[in-house]
Design a protein around this motif. Structure first.
Motif, short mmCIF file in Angstrom:
data_model
loop_
_atom_site.label_atom_id
_atom_site.label_comp_id
_atom_site.label_asym_id
_atom_site.label_seq_id
_atom_site.Cartn_x
_atom_site.Cartn_y
_atom_site.Cartn_z
N LEU A 113 0.82 -1.20 0.00
CA LEU A 113 0.00 0.00 0.00
C LEU A 113 0.86 1.25 0.00
O LEU A 113 1.97 1.26 0.55
CB LEU A 113 -0.90 0.03 1.25
CG LEU A 113 -1.86 -1.13 1.47
CD1 LEU A 113 -2.42 -1.07 2.88
CD2 LEU A 113 -2.99 -1.08 0.44
N ASN A 114 0.34 2.32 -0.62
CA ASN A 114 0.96 3.62 -0.44
C ASN A 114 0.27 4.32 0.72
O ASN A 114 -0.73 3.85 1.25
CB ASN A 114 0.89 4.45 -1.72
CG ASN A 114 -0.54 4.64 -2.21
OD1 ASN A 114 -1.45 4.84 -1.40
ND2 ASN A 114 -0.74 4.56 -3.52
N LYS A 115 0.78 5.48 1.09
CA LYS A 115 0.25 6.17 2.27
C LYS A 115 -1.19 6.59 2.09
O LYS A 115 -1.99 6.55 3.02
CB LYS A 115 1.12 7.39 2.61
CG LYS A 115 2.49 7.02 3.17
CD LYS A 115 3.24 8.26 3.64
CE LYS A 115 4.56 7.86 4.29
NZ LYS A 115 5.31 9.03 4.77
N GLU A 116 -1.56 6.99 0.89
CA GLU A 116 -2.93 7.45 0.67
C GLU A 116 -3.94 6.32 0.82
O GLU A 116 -5.03 6.51 1.34
CB GLU A 116 -3.05 8.08 -0.72
CG GLU A 116 -2.55 9.51 -0.80
CD GLU A 116 -3.30 10.45 0.14
OE1 GLU A 116 -4.55 10.41 0.13
OE2 GLU A 116 -2.65 11.20 0.89
N SER A 117 -3.57 5.13 0.35
CA SER A 117 -4.53 4.02 0.38
C SER A 117 -4.72 3.46 1.78
O SER A 117 -5.62 2.66 2.02
CB SER A 117 -4.06 2.91 -0.57
OG SER A 117 -2.77 2.46 -0.21
N ARG A 118 -3.87 3.88 2.73
CA ARG A 118 -4.03 3.42 4.11
C ARG A 118 -5.05 4.27 4.88
O ARG A 118 -5.50 3.88 5.94
CB ARG A 118 -2.69 3.50 4.86
CG ARG A 118 -1.58 2.68 4.24
CD ARG A 118 -0.26 2.98 4.93
NE ARG A 118 0.86 2.31 4.26
CZ ARG A 118 2.14 2.50 4.57
NH1 ARG A 118 2.45 3.34 5.55
NH2 ARG A 118 3.09 1.87 3.92
N LYS A 119 -5.38 5.42 4.35
CA LYS A 119 -6.21 6.38 5.08
C LYS A 119 -7.69 6.02 5.06
O LYS A 119 -8.22 5.60 4.03
CB LYS A 119 -6.00 7.79 4.52
CG LYS A 119 -4.63 8.35 4.86
CD LYS A 119 -4.24 9.56 4.02
CE LYS A 119 -5.28 10.64 4.01
NZ LYS A 119 -4.80 11.86 3.32
N ILE A 120 -8.34 6.19 6.21
CA ILE A 120 -9.78 5.97 6.37
C ILE A 120 -10.36 7.23 7.00
O ILE A 120 -9.82 7.75 7.98
CB ILE A 120 -10.07 4.75 7.26
CG1 ILE A 120 -9.49 3.47 6.66
CG2 ILE A 120 -11.57 4.58 7.48
CD1 ILE A 120 -9.65 2.25 7.56
#
Length: 773
Positions: free
Chosen positions: A182-189
């Motif tokens: 994952l990149n950092k953006e895709s980890r965000k909720i």
């Protein structure tokens, strides 16, 4: 002679502060016609008393929460991350804790994705056990809108994300993905924080394309449910899909200001909200230097939740509540400052308070006390209407170990049986019922009557009692049983004397359990083959203390591989209980692995009872595991196939011999060749881990009584250095008189007049004249 009238507009009242830099007194200013301004301090508005002593002004406030008087200067504190469980479907009350599942099911992958490394993924699940480590997640807050949820397995971090798979019935799958995928953006909720009382909840939302999905429990997995643009997204919808967290995501520093009474859970040591009370009203003593120029206050939080014995306890005010489990509110009400301020003959301050309950300290053993001269608003009070149980009275299935109360002889109710005692009937740790025990001294001894369980299932119902009394056959049958119990008639009456008894010597109780069930010397003499006695008696109990050294405890086996296995290796304790049923020719195995948090002193208790088919394991008084078989399943069958052996660094042999041989692995051995009764089991578990019996504080209503608290020394309370001693110097500035006779005359006149204005304890050291320079 002329006089000067100062315009009101020339006066001003300065803003005041607290001596603690991060705190401020709540206050506000008002400007009135004529351009004069006054500053109003909330804590001093409605103050119940004011006194000045030792150069210090004292203000006794009304009863309120401290955050009404004090506010923080600092901003809200927000941690960058928290470690918490996530309890979804909170309306169910228990269970529904999100878990990380490493063994991911194949259906999470498309057929074309067979090349994917499944070790990089984890599934979601739900558990009813909050103590399971797989239910704890790291929640990192990126900003006020976004966070990430992760779990670490074998030093690899997995993030909670929603997949790009197409919707099925409005849902998309949610799973854990390794951070290297994952990149950092895709980890965000995206998250929404809500709060109910002292508990906080997080709602998670993800965006896929033009749609937003809210994460919620669906069957036994977490899914993303599409949020319809026409759906009413209100507080109730958000709250119904949220997850309860065990730590505050955002904490105001004001949270701990108010007085609270806190109790903790026995297992995970979290705050027990059902038995705690928050934001309790108190009186406060604000004080500052009496100098007009001084504007800095300090504060003392008074003891409103302490009883008259100065004990902070949770169940003393009988009149404060009828239903709440916590009874610590408004135990004291401070009304005035009592000191004869004008004399100032000492350095103390006395505060008057009113209370409606009189407290008694009950020590282990026997304590005599006299009821108050008035029980207002009651004429007399039945023991079951008191709050002794909530205060900590100890219940037990028979009187010997239970708390007991006796009334002096002239108050004993009349009955054909002889009154023995009033005792708290019930299981340990549970709310019991006070009952009176009667016995027939011609048929049974007092000691036997104290140590015997009730013959019948006690209803404690007066209607049943009347039925028995009116039926001669029933009455005679009870007489034949030697003793009986009934709902207590014991009442507390003004000025009457009572005796309260509770277990005094915990070691004596432990020794009695040893003598009753665990005659180690006799077992050592009869060894080996004591396992046959265990099989005949239908069960066993094994308990011991252990420390940091590793060991293995196993019952011997023959061609049948069954029995007990307890293995400690480092911080891991592995338990296995294996049974072989020769009637069905099959094995039943029960296992439990425990990660030990403390290696300095642990007490393990294991038992099996064939009559109930129950095996129970306690670690340090906490029940950590229980397994069940059919009742009487192993009657005339073998529970163990050999005696129990201990293997450690410095010992290898029968565990009974370890009790008389030096070894560094275990100590304080308890081995019963028969199962213990449930009540004796609980007594044994607790007495092995308790060094002493605590004092108990009970209370009875006493009308309205005045007491006082004393602050012994006030010298250092004032802010100026002069108030810290009763010896002072007087400095006179800018007099510019050089004639010594005139100066001596001024000094004499000054001393004659100033003595009337100074406290009686003040000693003037000298008067200094300082000329203008």
């Amino acid at each position: 002679m002329s006089s000067t009238t100062v315009s009101l507009s020339t006066y001003k009242s300065n803003e005041v502060g607290l001596c603690i830099d991060s705190l401020n007194l709540t206050q506000f200013s008002r400007t009135y016609a004529g351009n004069f301004s006054f500053n109003f301090i909330t804590a001093l508005s409605g103050a119940v008393d004011f006194k000045n002593k030792n150069y210090t002004d004292f203000y006794l406030t009304n009863s309120n929460t401290l955050n009404k008087f004090i506010e923080f200067k600092s901003d809200r504190l927000k941690p960058s991350s928290i470690y918490s469980s996530l309890q979804f479907s909170k309306c169910t009350g228990t269970g529904n804790y999100l878990t990380f599942v490493k063994d991911i099911r194949p259906e999470f992958f498309k057929d074309t994705d067979s090349f994917v490394d499944k070790n990089s993924y984890g599934a979601t699940g739900f558990s009813n056990n909050q103590n399971d480590s797989s239910t704890l997640f790291n929640i990192e807050f990126v900003d006020d809108f976004y966070c990430s949820v992760s779990y670490i397995e074998n030093n690899k971090k997995y993030y909670l994300v929603a997949t790009d798979d197409p919707e099925e019935e409005g849902n998309i799958p949610v799973l854990f993905v390794s951070e290297n995928k994952l990149n950092k953006e895709s980890r965000k909720i995206e998250y929404i924080l809500t709060r109910a009382g002292s508990v906080q909840y997080l709602t998670f939302i993800v965006k896929k394309g033009s749609n937003k999905y809210i994460l919620r429990k669906h069957r036994e997995a977490l899914v993303g449910q599409v949020i319809d643009e026409f759906e009413n997204i209100n507080y109730f919808y958000i709250n119904g899909t949220s997850a309860k967290i065990i730590f505050n995501q955002s904490t105001l520093v004001t949270d701990p200001i108010n007085t609270s009474f806190i109790e903790y859970t026995d297992t995970d040591y979290l705050v027990n909200e059902n038995k705690s009370s928050f934001d309790i009203d108190s009186n406060y003593l604000f004080y500052k230097n009496s100098s007009v120029d001084s504007s800095t206050f300090n504060v003392i939080n008074l003891k409103n939740i302490a009883d008259t014995a100065d004990s902070f306890t949770s169940s003393n005010n009988l009149l404060s509540s009828d239903n709440d489990l916590v009874f610590n509110d408004k135990i004291r009400n401070y009304t005035s400052i009592l000191n004869d301020i004008n004399a100032e003959e000492d350095a103390s301050l006395e505060l008057n308070f009113v209370t409606y309950n009189l407290s008694y300290k009950i020590t282990p053993g026997s304590t005599s006390f006299t009821a108050p001269s008035s029980l207002n608003p009651f004429d007399k009070l039945n023991i079951n209407d008191t709050k002794f149980v909530e205060s900590g009275s100890f219940a037990f299935p028979y009187p010997y170990f239970a708390d007991r109360v006796y009334k002096k002889l002239d108050n004993i109710p009349a009955t054909e049986g002889k009154y023995l005692c009033t005792w708290l009937s019930g299981m340990p740790g549970e709310a019991g019922i006070w009952v009176d025990r009667y016995y027939y001294p011609d048929l049974v001894s007092k000691a036997t009557a104290l140590g015997s369980k009730p013959i019948y299932n006690i209803t404690y119902d007066d209607a049943i009692e009347s039925l028995i009394e009116g039926n001669s056959n029933l009455k005679s049958s009870i007489t034949e049983k030697l003793f009986f119990d009934k709902l207590s008639d014991l009442t507390f009456e003004p000025k009457k004397e009572y005796i309260y008894e509770r277990i005094k010597d915990i070691k004596q109780v432990n020794e009695q359990m040893q003598l009753k069930y665990c005659d180690l010397k006799n077992q050592e003499r009869d060894a080996p083959n004591y396992y046959k006695t265990i099989n005949t008696n239908g069960g066993y109990t094994l308990a011991f203390k252990f420390f940091s050294n590793d060991f293995s405890i196993k019952s011997h086996v023959n061609e049948i591989d069954a029995g007990i296995s307890i293995v400690k290796l480092g911080t891991i304790l592995d338990l296995q209980f294996k049974f072989f049923d020769n009637a069905s020719n099959r094995y039943e195995t029960f296992t439990k692995t425990i990660k030990l948090s403390d290696l300095t002193n642990n007490d393990l208790y294991i038992s099996f009872n064939n009559r109930t088919g129950t095996g129970t394991i306690y670690l340090n008084t906490v029940e950590i595991f229980k397994y069940n078989l059919l009742s009487f399943q192993y009657t005339n069958k073998q529970i163990l196939f050999g005696d129990i052996n201990l293997t450690s660094e410095d010992f290898n042999g029968d565990i009974l011999l370890s009790n008389i041989t030096t070894n560094n692995a275990i100590s304080d051995l308890f081995l019963s060749l028969q199962p213990l009764s449930l009540e004796d089991e609980i007594v044994t578990v607790f007495t092995r881990n308790i060094n002493k019996i605590d004092d108990l504080y009970i209370s009875l209503p006493c009308g309205m009584r005045n007491y006082s608290d004393n602050i012994d020394t006030l010298n250092t309370l004032g802010a100026n250095l002069k108030s810290k001693s009763n010896v002072v110097d007087i400095n006179i500035d800018n007099l510019n008189i050089t004639d010594l006779d005139i100066l001596n005359q001024v000094k004499s006149n000054l001393l004659a007049g100033i003595q009337k204005s100074l406290p009686a304890t003040t000693v003037i050291n000298k008067i200094n004249f300082k000329n203008f320079k």
